[in-house]
Scaffold this motif. Structure first.
Motif, PDB file in Angstrom:
ATOM      1  N   ALA A 129       3.116  -9.496  -5.458  1.00  0.00           N
ATOM      2  CA  ALA A 129       1.797  -8.882  -5.272  1.00  0.00           C
ATOM      3  C   ALA A 129       1.966  -7.402  -4.965  1.00  0.00           C
ATOM      4  O   ALA A 129       2.939  -6.978  -4.331  1.00  0.00           O
ATOM      5  N   ALA A 130       1.012  -6.626  -5.442  1.00  0.00           N
ATOM      6  CA  ALA A 130       0.921  -5.218  -5.067  1.00  0.00           C
ATOM      7  C   ALA A 130      -0.078  -5.115  -3.929  1.00  0.00           C
ATOM      8  O   ALA A 130      -1.175  -5.676  -3.991  1.00  0.00           O
ATOM      9  N   VAL A 131       0.325  -4.380  -2.885  1.00  0.00           N
ATOM     10  CA  VAL A 131      -0.526  -4.229  -1.706  1.00  0.00           C
ATOM     11  C   VAL A 131      -1.069  -2.803  -1.694  1.00  0.00           C
ATOM     12  O   VAL A 131      -0.325  -1.842  -1.946  1.00  0.00           O
ATOM     13  N   PHE A 132      -2.358  -2.664  -1.381  1.00  0.00           N
ATOM     14  CA  PHE A 132      -3.008  -1.366  -1.466  1.00  0.00           C
ATOM     15  C   PHE A 132      -3.492  -0.905  -0.093  1.00  0.00           C
ATOM     16  O   PHE A 132      -3.636  -1.700   0.845  1.00  0.00           O
ATOM     17  N   ALA A 133      -3.742   0.403   0.021  1.00  0.00           N
ATOM     18  CA  ALA A 133      -4.101   1.014   1.303  1.00  0.00           C
ATOM     19  C   ALA A 133      -5.407   0.465   1.860  1.00  0.00           C
ATOM     20  O   ALA A 133      -5.628   0.516   3.080  1.00  0.00           O
ATOM     21  N   ASN A 134      -6.257  -0.063   1.006  1.00  0.00           N
ATOM     22  CA  ASN A 134      -7.530  -0.626   1.474  1.00  0.00           C
ATOM     23  C   ASN A 134      -7.381  -2.060   1.978  1.00  0.00           C
ATOM     24  O   ASN A 134      -8.372  -2.721   2.306  1.00  0.00           O
ATOM     25  N   GLY A 135      -6.138  -2.553   2.026  1.00  0.00           N
ATOM     26  CA  GLY A 135      -5.875  -3.894   2.528  1.00  0.00           C
ATOM     27  C   GLY A 135      -5.907  -4.977   1.471  1.00  0.00           C
ATOM     28  O   GLY A 135      -5.538  -6.130   1.732  1.00  0.00           O
ATOM     29  N   GLU A 136      -6.322  -4.615   0.236  1.00  0.00           N
ATOM     30  CA  GLU A 136      -6.386  -5.601  -0.847  1.00  0.00           C
ATOM     31  C   GLU A 136      -4.994  -5.866  -1.424  1.00  0.00           C
ATOM     32  O   GLU A 136      -4.091  -5.014  -1.349  1.00  0.00           O
ATOM     33  N   GLU A 137      -4.842  -7.044  -2.007  1.00  0.00           N
ATOM     34  CA  GLU A 137      -3.607  -7.412  -2.696  1.00  0.00           C
ATOM     35  C   GLU A 137      -3.952  -7.886  -4.101  1.00  0.00           C
ATOM     36  O   GLU A 137      -4.996  -8.506  -4.314  1.00  0.00           O
ATOM     37  N   GLU A 138      -3.083  -7.594  -5.039  1.00  0.00           N
ATOM     38  CA  GLU A 138      -3.266  -8.077  -6.410  1.00  0.00           C
ATOM     39  C   GLU A 138      -1.989  -8.795  -6.818  1.00  0.00           C
ATOM     40  O   GLU A 138      -0.921  -8.185  -6.935  1.00  0.00           O
ATOM     41  N   PHE A 139      -2.085 -10.118  -6.989  1.00  0.00           N
ATOM     42  CA  PHE A 139      -0.928 -10.923  -7.361  1.00  0.00           C
ATOM     43  C   PHE A 139      -0.709 -10.845  -8.872  1.00  0.00           C
ATOM     44  O   PHE A 139      -1.667 -10.693  -9.651  1.00  0.00           O
ATOM     45  N   GLY A 140       0.557 -10.945  -9.272  1.00  0.00           N
ATOM     46  CA  GLY A 140       0.855 -10.898 -10.691  1.00  0.00           C
ATOM     47  C   GLY A 140       2.278 -11.315 -10.991  1.00  0.00           C
ATOM     48  O   GLY A 140       3.085 -11.557 -10.077  1.00  0.00           O
ATOM     49  N   ASP A 141       2.576 -11.405 -12.292  1.00  0.00           N
ATOM     50  CA  ASP A 141       3.923 -11.769 -12.740  1.00  0.00           C
ATOM     51  C   ASP A 141       4.746 -10.530 -13.111  1.00  0.00           C
ATOM     52  O   ASP A 141       5.955 -10.499 -12.920  1.00  0.00           O
ATOM     53  N   ILE A 142       4.070  -9.514 -13.665  1.00  0.00           N
ATOM     54  CA  ILE A 142       4.712  -8.251 -14.023  1.00  0.00           C
ATOM     55  C   ILE A 142       3.853  -7.124 -13.462  1.00  0.00           C
ATOM     56  O   ILE A 142       2.614  -7.170 -13.518  1.00  0.00           O
ATOM     57  N   PHE A 143       4.528  -6.090 -12.950  1.00  0.00           N
ATOM     58  CA  PHE A 143       3.825  -4.935 -12.391  1.00  0.00           C
ATOM     59  C   PHE A 143       4.278  -3.683 -13.137  1.00  0.00           C
ATOM     60  O   PHE A 143       5.485  -3.449 -13.294  1.00  0.00           O
ATOM     61  N   ILE A 144       3.304  -2.899 -13.613  1.00  0.00           N
ATOM     62  CA  ILE A 144       3.608  -1.689 -14.382  1.00  0.00           C
ATOM     63  C   ILE A 144       3.151  -0.478 -13.583  1.00  0.00           C
ATOM     64  O   ILE A 144       1.957  -0.315 -13.314  1.00  0.00           O
ATOM     65  N   GLY A 145       4.104   0.358 -13.202  1.00  0.00           N
ATOM     66  CA  GLY A 145       3.793   1.568 -12.466  1.00  0.00           C
ATOM     67  C   GLY A 145       3.428   2.697 -13.416  1.00  0.00           C
ATOM     68  O   GLY A 145       4.266   3.183 -14.170  1.00  0.00           O
ATOM     69  N   ALA A 146       2.151   3.082 -13.400  1.00  0.00           N
ATOM     70  CA  ALA A 146       1.655   4.159 -14.254  1.00  0.00           C
ATOM     71  C   ALA A 146       0.884   5.145 -13.392  1.00  0.00           C
ATOM     72  O   ALA A 146      -0.177   5.639 -13.783  1.00  0.00           O
TER      73      ALA A 146
END
Length: 649
Positions: A129-146
């Motif tokens: 999961a990617a964790v964000f400053a607003n406290g939200e999380e987004e789960f996934g299988d692949i993460f692309i940093g753009a």
């Protein structure tokens, strides 16, 4: 499989759209609350435009943004011309326009706004999961940093980035000025200081707006811009020695929308990924603005990565293949940008001819020549005002098509007309004699020749266009032949005096040469090269133009003089190479135009082995379909060329 893209800029939205097209579940997490449109405008290469067409995927309602740019014009601040040349197709696009274009092509419900990346949540060393400053999380299988040049994802993967020192800054703005833009056409104009690191460029983005930029050595002037008026004053002081058009753009610009950029980059990363996290665009590699490579590279990254992900279920294999395919070119662009930056900072060490166009180019592949090829050398003595040399074009062009694999052709200027003083050659001693000769030649050989030039505005000598051809050869031997053909057309077909430098300049531009350099070389080394040609003419006692000297690898020679039937050329070549394989035309007219930019009706008929009447009908049909354009003058004679608009891809 779910893919989470971190960053909703050009790179992030492009990869998201491509993967969405492939039926994958994609979510985009963008840090801004609104659609990100920071930045002003940029140039995009044809490769990038082709990716935009893929993204659009037949959606004709969403037009590609921007304006075509096909010319580069470089001058000094005193208006001295340095470069003037035709470009491969580029598009100047406002950042806000391309962002809006991309957001129209992706499901809005899959975009998360106000998501500033903080860190990843891991399970067994794999991000879940990617964790964000607003406290939200987004789960996934692949993460692309753009997430751009100062990517938090990159820092998370590889630690602190070692950026190169900022020794050049760039101020960029967009100005709405319809009258000025109208005068610019499709040209990228740039002024470059000769003695310090300072330049100013401006490029149309639409029919009403232009983007402008000033690049400067940070040591030139202390920069204390805390307001719109201070930034304007800073630019005007920096550019005080530049032309009025530069001052006008700066004065009218709205500096509240302008940005200051740091020209920096970093060395190629050892990889673009770790485990199931991968980088694209500026997050993966950063180009300084001297190459205009950034946006095009972001789009190509997206295309390459999406292609590999669609071809394999193993994302590690896809990530590795993506890096291997992209690393070399992006590193080359980084090297080019650094080289241009160094020359920019130390301009007095670089001569005008060596100044690089600040744009990336398509990689070229050298053709491999097998031992069987190029067995015969053909020394061709010609002259820009020789009517027989013009008439014999169909034969020479056919020889190149059918036996070009065996021939190395060298063009040598014959010096036909030094001047009219005491001139007497072939029964011609004055301009009116040349007019009569041309009229008869045209009637006999069915190639368009219009002799009125010898009555209305006779050429004083063939030496100036001959020297111009030698100048063209100094840049590119293939483009020099296109240049010679173009000045032939100007003279024989368009009734123009090709002694005039403005026509030579235009022909050079149309042939893809640097027209400004050609004019410089005409006054310099090209004259020496032409004199060497005249010495060879004298040494070999060339009295007739054209003259063709065929020589094989055993130094056996055969000479043909004057007009020749095609069978004579073929006979000579086959005497040297009995087993030469003729490459026959397939009769496809469009294929002929990919070999030769312009053709007369007679040439198309002759090269394609087609009936003259049927050829004329076929050409007019292609013209009606918009595939060809024609340039016609009296008597119905036509020179044809491809319609570039129909083949822009």
């Amino acid at each position: 499989m779910k893919i989470v893209v971190i960053g909703g800029g050009i790179a992030g939205m492009s990869i998201a759209i491509l993967l969405h097209h492939q039926g994958m579940h994609v979510v985009v997490c963008e840090r801004d609350e609104e659609i990100p449109a920071r930045g002003n405008a940029f140039l995009m290469h044809a490769e990038g435009l082709s990716v935009l067409e893929i993204l659009r995927k037949g959606n004709k309602l969403t037009a590609l943004p921007g304006r075509l740019i096909d010319t580069f014009h470089l001058k000094r601040p005193d208006d001295t011309e340095v470069k003037y040349l035709k470009l491969e197709p580029w598009q100047c696009i406002k950042r806000s326009d391309i962002i809006a274009f991309l957001y129209c092509l992706f499901p809005k419900e899959n975009i998360r706004k106000g998501y500033l990346f903080s860190h990843f949540r891991y399970d067994n060393n794999r991000a879940v999961a990617a964790v964000f400053a607003n406290g939200e999380e987004e789960f996934g299988d692949i993460f692309i940093g753009a997430d751009g040049a100062y990517s938090a994802v990159r820092q998370h993967l590889f630690g602190k980035t070692n950026f190169t020192p900022v020794v050049v800054k760039e101020i960029v703005g967009v100005l709405k000025h319809p009258a000025l833009v109208q005068s610019l056409g499709s040209t990228f104009n740039k002024y470059l200081s000769k003695d310090k690191g300072l330049s100013f460029g401006f490029i149309p983005t639409s029919s009403e707006e232009l983007v402008w930029f000033v690049q400067f050595d940070v040591n030139l002037l202390p920069m204390t811009c805390t307001s719109e008026d201070m930034m304007r004053a800073f630019c005007l002081e920096l550019l005080k020695d530049f032309p009025e058009i530069v001052h006008e753009i700066v004065r009218y610009n709205d500096f509240t929308t302008s940005y200051i950029w740091n020209a920096t980059d970093f060395d190629l990363l050892p990889s673009f990924h770790k485990e199931n996290i991968v980088l694209i665009g500026d997050a993966a590699h950063l180009a300084v603005p001297f190459t205009s490579a950034g946006t095009t590279n972001a789009l190509i990254d997206a295309k390459v990565l999406a292609t590999w992900l669609s071809h394999t279920d193993d994302y590690q294999t896809a990530f590795t293949a993506y890096y291997q395919e992209r690393a070399f070119l992006v590193e080359e662009h980084t090297k080019l940008g650094r080289e241009i930056k160094e020359n920019f900072l130390h301009p007095t060490t670089e001569v005008d001819d060596d100044i690089k166009v600040p744009l990336i180019v398509n990689p070229t592949t050298k053709k491999t020549i097998t031992p069987k090829q190029k067995c015969v050398h053909l020394l061709y003595f010609t002259d820009p005002v020789c009517s027989t040399c013009w008439i014999i074009q169909p034969q020479l062009r056919k020889l190149k098509i059918e036996y070009g694999a065996y021939l190395e052709i060298e063009y040598c200027m014959g010096g036909l007309l030094p001047s009219w003083d005491n001139y007497n050659r072939g029964g011609i001693s004055k301009p009116s004699d040349a007019a009569n000769y041309w009229q008869k030649a045209s009637e006999k050989y069915e190639m368009p020749i219009y002799p009125d030039i010898w009555v209305d505005n006779p050429l004083t000598s063939s030496y100036p266009p001959s020297i111009a051809f030698k100048a063209a050869q100094m840049q590119d031997t293939d483009k020099a032949i296109i240049f010679l053909r173009r000045i032939n057309e100007m003279l024989f077909f368009e009734n123009q005096n090709i002694v005039e430098k403005k026509l030579l300049r235009q022909a050079a531009y149309e042939a893809g040469l640097d027209a400004a350099r050609l004019l410089r070389d005409i006054e310099g080394k090209a004259q020496l090269l032409f004199e060497a040609d005249l010495e060879l003419v004298k040494e070999l006692e060339i009295k007739v133009l054209p003259t063709f000297i065929f020589t094989d690898k055993y130094n056996h020679s055969k000479v043909l003089k004057g007009f020749q039937a095609y069978e004579q050329f073929e006979e000579v070549l086959l005497a040297f190479i009995p087993d030469a394989e003729k490459k026959l035309s397939n009769g496809n007219i469009i294929d002929l135009f990919t070999k030769y930019p312009t053709l007369t009706t007679k040439e198309v008929s002759f090269l394609g082995n087609l009936d003259m009447q049927q050829t004329d009908e076929n050409l007019h049909n292609l013209f009606a379909e918009g595939l060809l354009v024609k340039h016609a003058i009296n008597k119905g004679d036509v020179i044809w060329r491809l319609n570039a608009a129909s083949y822009s891809s």
